[in-house]
Write a protein that holds these residues in place. Structure first.
Motif, mmCIF file in Angstrom:
data_model
loop_
_atom_site.group_PDB
_atom_site.id
_atom_site.type_symbol
_atom_site.label_atom_id
_atom_site.label_comp_id
_atom_site.label_asym_id
_atom_site.label_seq_id
_atom_site.Cartn_x
_atom_site.Cartn_y
_atom_site.Cartn_z
ATOM 1 N N ASN A 157 0.806 -1.216 0.000
ATOM 2 C CA ASN A 157 0.000 0.000 0.000
ATOM 3 C C ASN A 157 0.839 1.266 0.000
ATOM 4 O O ASN A 157 0.518 2.239 -0.686
ATOM 5 C CB ASN A 157 -0.934 0.015 1.207
ATOM 6 N N SER A 173 -6.780 -3.553 -8.834
ATOM 7 C CA SER A 173 -6.176 -3.684 -7.502
ATOM 8 C C SER A 173 -5.512 -2.378 -7.082
ATOM 9 O O SER A 173 -5.593 -1.979 -5.910
ATOM 10 C CB SER A 173 -5.153 -4.823 -7.502
ATOM 11 N N TYR A 218 -8.131 -0.025 -5.840
ATOM 12 C CA TYR A 218 -8.497 -0.357 -4.455
ATOM 13 C C TYR A 218 -7.404 0.110 -3.489
ATOM 14 O O TYR A 218 -7.701 0.492 -2.354
ATOM 15 C CB TYR A 218 -8.710 -1.865 -4.316
ATOM 16 N N ARG A 219 -6.173 0.062 -3.946
ATOM 17 C CA ARG A 219 -5.083 0.582 -3.114
ATOM 18 C C ARG A 219 -5.288 2.066 -2.827
ATOM 19 O O ARG A 219 -4.954 2.548 -1.733
ATOM 20 C CB ARG A 219 -3.760 0.344 -3.835
ATOM 21 N N GLY A 272 -7.527 2.320 0.025
ATOM 22 C CA GLY A 272 -6.804 2.043 1.257
ATOM 23 C C GLY A 272 -5.871 3.150 1.682
ATOM 24 O O GLY A 272 -5.504 3.244 2.854
ATOM 25 N N THR A 303 -9.707 -6.051 7.485
ATOM 26 C CA THR A 303 -9.591 -5.997 6.031
ATOM 27 C C THR A 303 -10.886 -5.442 5.463
ATOM 28 O O THR A 303 -11.940 -5.537 6.090
ATOM 29 C CB THR A 303 -9.345 -7.381 5.405
ATOM 30 N N TRP A 359 -8.177 -4.787 0.722
ATOM 31 C CA TRP A 359 -6.938 -4.293 1.304
ATOM 32 C C TRP A 359 -6.952 -4.437 2.819
ATOM 33 O O TRP A 359 -8.005 -4.556 3.437
ATOM 34 C CB TRP A 359 -6.707 -2.828 0.906
ATOM 35 N N TYR A 366 -1.379 -4.073 2.855
ATOM 36 C CA TYR A 366 -1.356 -4.715 1.542
ATOM 37 C C TYR A 366 -2.706 -4.598 0.836
ATOM 38 O O TYR A 366 -3.757 -4.484 1.475
ATOM 39 C CB TYR A 366 -1.004 -6.207 1.674
ATOM 40 N N THR A 367 -2.635 -4.654 -0.487
ATOM 41 C CA THR A 367 -3.825 -4.801 -1.326
ATOM 42 C C THR A 367 -3.677 -6.078 -2.134
ATOM 43 O O THR A 367 -2.626 -6.309 -2.749
ATOM 44 C CB THR A 367 -3.995 -3.609 -2.280
#
Length: 811
Positions: A331, A473, A476-477, A480, A549, A567, A571-572
């Motif tokens: 991330n 992804s 989505y990061r 996060g 999460t 995430w 981490y994602t």
């Protein structure tokens, strides 16, 4: 002197022995200086380049070997100690028996070769291993198609003697074995051992060593010729070997074995656990031309992700699932910690990289949609949205979204709608946000959609566009990271870190705020709420991890793609499963396809590292909220809870208008609230058809069979609740041209509105006719309660005379 021309001095001496001797002496003196140009052993070893490149993990472990030079097949440099003793012996016996005795030139062999040439008899030849190495080091001494010239032979002899003085014997033999061409494109002992025998150079036995030595003398000879020569070498070095005893006979076994060996190519172009990532990483300009390249991948994470993906896909093979992909991102830095492009041997399209392939993401786009609606203060996490049958008008007709389970849950909060992945509320949200605005939001998140927002329409809320797992992804990061977007990092931390900057801030890749931090936090809080997703996934869902999460699943149209992306604090992780060839899966849901793999990888990442919930950014409020019921006197829509709000959007009660008014009255009676102005509690609206409906008449169906149901309901009622009111009236208003009188030829047609009474009652069957109409709902006094626009397309307009109207009323 021009190329190809002979020196006059050389031409004058041809045919005269004493002059040839004088020429040889002069050449030796002239060529003696060439020895100073020969490289050292360390230089030769340092300039050696393998045709293979090794991809290393961030810890230095070998993850993937990939062929990067298509012109030759050459392995890494192999030290002499790691080469089979049998091969060293076979090579010396075959090519240079007095290798350890002469000083680079075997004068005894030279004399023997000279006498053989004089008497036209065949001899072994006088070229030593050292002389052959000199030819490999300097192209001027290499043998051409017509053999070597006198000058080349003399130069090669001088260079060999210089090499013998400067290099040790073991260095000469080691360099020769690493540089000698064997067969076809194979150069060096490592490439030979890997390609023909499938083993490392230190593992060659006597028979294999004899074949290798035979190939040095005649690389492209026939299998029979190679076997014959190998038998001679084998009998000299190991006469008691079983293969040598077989050679004493007809040698058939040796010939068959040699023929099979020469047909093998066991050294695959790529080998390891990260083939797709290796191709992309090694193609970067800074990594080209290197034999060993360190990457951002974590060896343990990559290995676990590969194993988890393959294990679960084996379990899903009976459901027509054979492909999958997974990616793990850091991330903070955006570094790629794992990249699994396919299921490997389980797939019929293992070369297709599932991390970069474009697929429909299904419901995984919903978090960005709700985040945008919350940021624009169109919705809150507690806002109520109706999950019911929806008929949304579009330029191409009605769009009728359905939920995954084909059921509707009535009024639900945004938290429940997002966590439970309800489709109809998402489409209603997109209607508020608009497709063009959502399309631009997705582009800012690094999702380069091929078409425009208008092209996808309202189906964009349900993931009708195509995106890659990597881009999704990374988007989505951004959630996060509090709405901050930055591309994936393709640089090592040490090389891409700013001087004096925070760890993981790559130079040139600035973070961009693409989502409101408060909205990103609320969406993350919703996607981490196991109870909010319970209506669809149950309370014991695989998505419920033991640490914090946020995760969302998605399934594309016709069950072709299944996703799980989410995430943690650090981490994602993104996972996709499906079929590379586009076939539909059988009975694979969001929690049985990609989700178990996602949960396993996330669990591995946090097996020793905790994951805590993020801290709320400034501008958020946590407040207790209550919900009214869908019908008067019923149970609350959802249980009371504490909910996050963007400052200024909070409120204590969420209910339908008449329920909210009743609740406010009760609360006001207790002195908790001031009584607001009550709105119309029992407002009647047109429930069906929807505003903007386009109907198409089918000429093949009898008109009486094409009736449209007109339904009116109170605004507070659930969609499935029955209600009757015979005092309501339906009226149709159509704008049409009236023809002028036939006698007045100068008059123009006049546009006028024609009103037609359709009937009475809260439910009515209407026989439509073509045109653009306005449908009105009136009460007993003639007051218009509601109206919608609709269009009927088709041929054969019905004449709206009084008799037709009366006929329709009777129907």
């Amino acid at each position: 002197m021009e190329p190809g021309k002979q020196s006059p001095f050389i031409a004058a001496t041809v045919g005269k022995p004493w002059r040839q001797a004088a020429l040889a002496g002069a050449l030796l003196l002239g060529l003696a200086g060439t020895g100073h140009a020969l490289p050292s052993f360390d230089e030769v070893r340092g300039e050696h380049r393998s045709s293979e490149t090794l991809l290393l993990s961030r810890e230095g472990e070998e993850l993937q070997r990939l062929r990067t030079d298509s012109t030759v097949r050459r392995g890494p440099w192999v030290v002499l100690a790691d080469i089979s003793p049998a091969l060293r012996t076979a090579l010396v016996l075959s090519e240079d028996k007095r290798f350890y005795e002469h000083s680079g030139v075997d004068w005894a062999a030279v004399t023997s070769a000279a006498w053989g040439n004089l008497w036209n008899s065949r001899t072994r030849g006088a070229s030593t291993i050292t002389m052959q190495l000199a030819g490999l080091l300097d192209g001027d001494w290499r043998q051409g198609a017509g053999g070597r010239s006198v000058v080349q032979k003399l130069g090669q002899a001088v260079a060999a003697q210089v090499l013998d003085r400067r290099w040790r014997k073991d260095q000469i033999l080691e360099a020769y074995l690493n540089m000698v061409p064997f067969r076809g494109e194979i150069v060096g002992i490592d490439a030979l051992a890997q390609s023909l025998f499938g083993k490392a150079p230190h593992g060659l036995d006597a028979r294999e060593a004899a074949i290798a030595a035979a190939l040095v003398r005649a690389p492209n000879a026939s299998p029979e010729r190679v076997a014959q020569r190998a038998c001679g070498v084998l009998q000299s070095m190991a006469p008691d070997d079983a293969a040598a005893r077989n050679c004493a006979g007809d040698g058939t076994a040796m010939q068959l074995y040699t023929a099979s060996v020469l047909q093998r190519r066991q050294w695959q172009p790529s080998e390891g656990i990260a083939p797709h990532f290796a191709r992309r990483w090694l193609a970067l300009p800074q990594n080209k031309g290197q034999e060993r390249v360190r990457s951002t991948l974590s060896a343990s994470v990559q290995r676990f992700a590969v194993g988890s993906l393959q294990q679960h896909l084996r379990e899903l093979q009976g459901r027509n699932v054979e492909d999958g992909a997974a990616v793990v991102l850091d991330n903070a830095t955006g570094e790629i910690l794992a990249w699994v492009g396919s299921s490997g041997t389980l797939s019929q399209a293992a070369e297709v990289d599932g991390v970069t392939a474009l697929r429909q993401p299904g419901s995984t786009l919903k978090p960005f949609l709700y985040a945008q609606a919350i940021a624009e203060q169109r919705l809150t996490a507690a806002s109520l949205i109706e999950d019911s049958s929806a008929h949304i008008p579009t330029p191409n007709g009605l769009y009728i979204p359905q939920n995954y389970d084909r059921r509707f849950k009535g009024w639900v909060s945004v938290r429940t709608a997002l966590a439970s992945s309800l489709n109809v509320p998402a489409v209603r949200t997109l209607v508020m946000v608009t497709t063009d605005a959502f399309f631009e939001q997705l582009k800012r998140l690094g999702l380069p959609l091929r078409e425009s927002g208008g092209y996808y329409g309202f189906s964009l809320a349900l993931g009708s566009a195509e995106v890659s797992l990597l881009n999704l992804s990374n988007a989505y990061r951004a959630l996060g990271n509090g709405g901050l977007y930055r591309p994936v990092s393709w640089a090592l931390p040490a090389a891409g870190r700013k001087a004096g900057g925070k760890p993981g801030d790559p130079a040139g890749d600035k973070q961009q705020p693409v989502l409101d931090a408060r909205a990103a936090f609320i969406v993350g809080d919703v996607l981490s709420d196991n109870m909010a997703r319970a209506p669809t996934f149950g309370t014991d869902s695989v998505l419920a991890t033991r640490f914090w999460t946020a995760v969302k699943t998605g399934t594309s149209k016709d069950m072709r793609d299944n996703w799980a992306v989410g995430w943690s604090e650090r981490y994602t992780v993104g996972v996709w499963v499906g079929n590379a060839r586009g076939e539909a899966m059988h009975s694979v849901s969001g929690t049985s396809g990609a989700a178990p793999i996602w949960a396993e990888i996330m669990g591995f990442l946090h097996r020793t590292t905790p994951s805590r919930a993020p801290k709320p950014p400034a501008g958020l409020l946590l407040q207790q909220v209550e919900f009214g019921s869908a019908v008067a006197g019923g149970m609350p829509i959802e249980s009371a809870r504490r909910e996050w709000f963007v400052a200024g959007t909070q409120q204590p009660l969420f209910a339908m208008d008449h329920i909210a008014a009743g609740e406010d009255n009760a609360r006001a009676a207790k002195g908790k609230l001031s009584k607001p102005q009550a709105e119309q509690a029992a407002a009647v609206r047109i429930s069906r058809p929807a505003n903007g409906t386009i109907l198409a008449l089918d000429p093949d169906i009898p008109p009486e069979r094409q009736r449209v149901q007109l339904i009116a309901r109170q605004a507070s009622m659930a969609a499935e609740q029955d209600w009757r009111d015979n005092s309501l009236r339906w009226r149709l208003v159509t704008r049409q041209y009236s023809a002028p009188a036939a006698a007045d030829k100068t008059a123009q047609p006049v546009m006028r509105e024609v009103q037609r009474e359709l009937g009475r009652g809260s439910q009515l069957g209407w026989l439509p006719w073509p045109g653009r109409h306005k449908l009105e709902l009136l009460d007993a006094s003639g007051k218009v309660l509601d109206s919608i626009a609709l269009e009927v397309r088709g041929a054969g307009a019905l004449v709206a005379g009084p008799e037709q109207i009366q006929s329709q009323r009777r129907r």
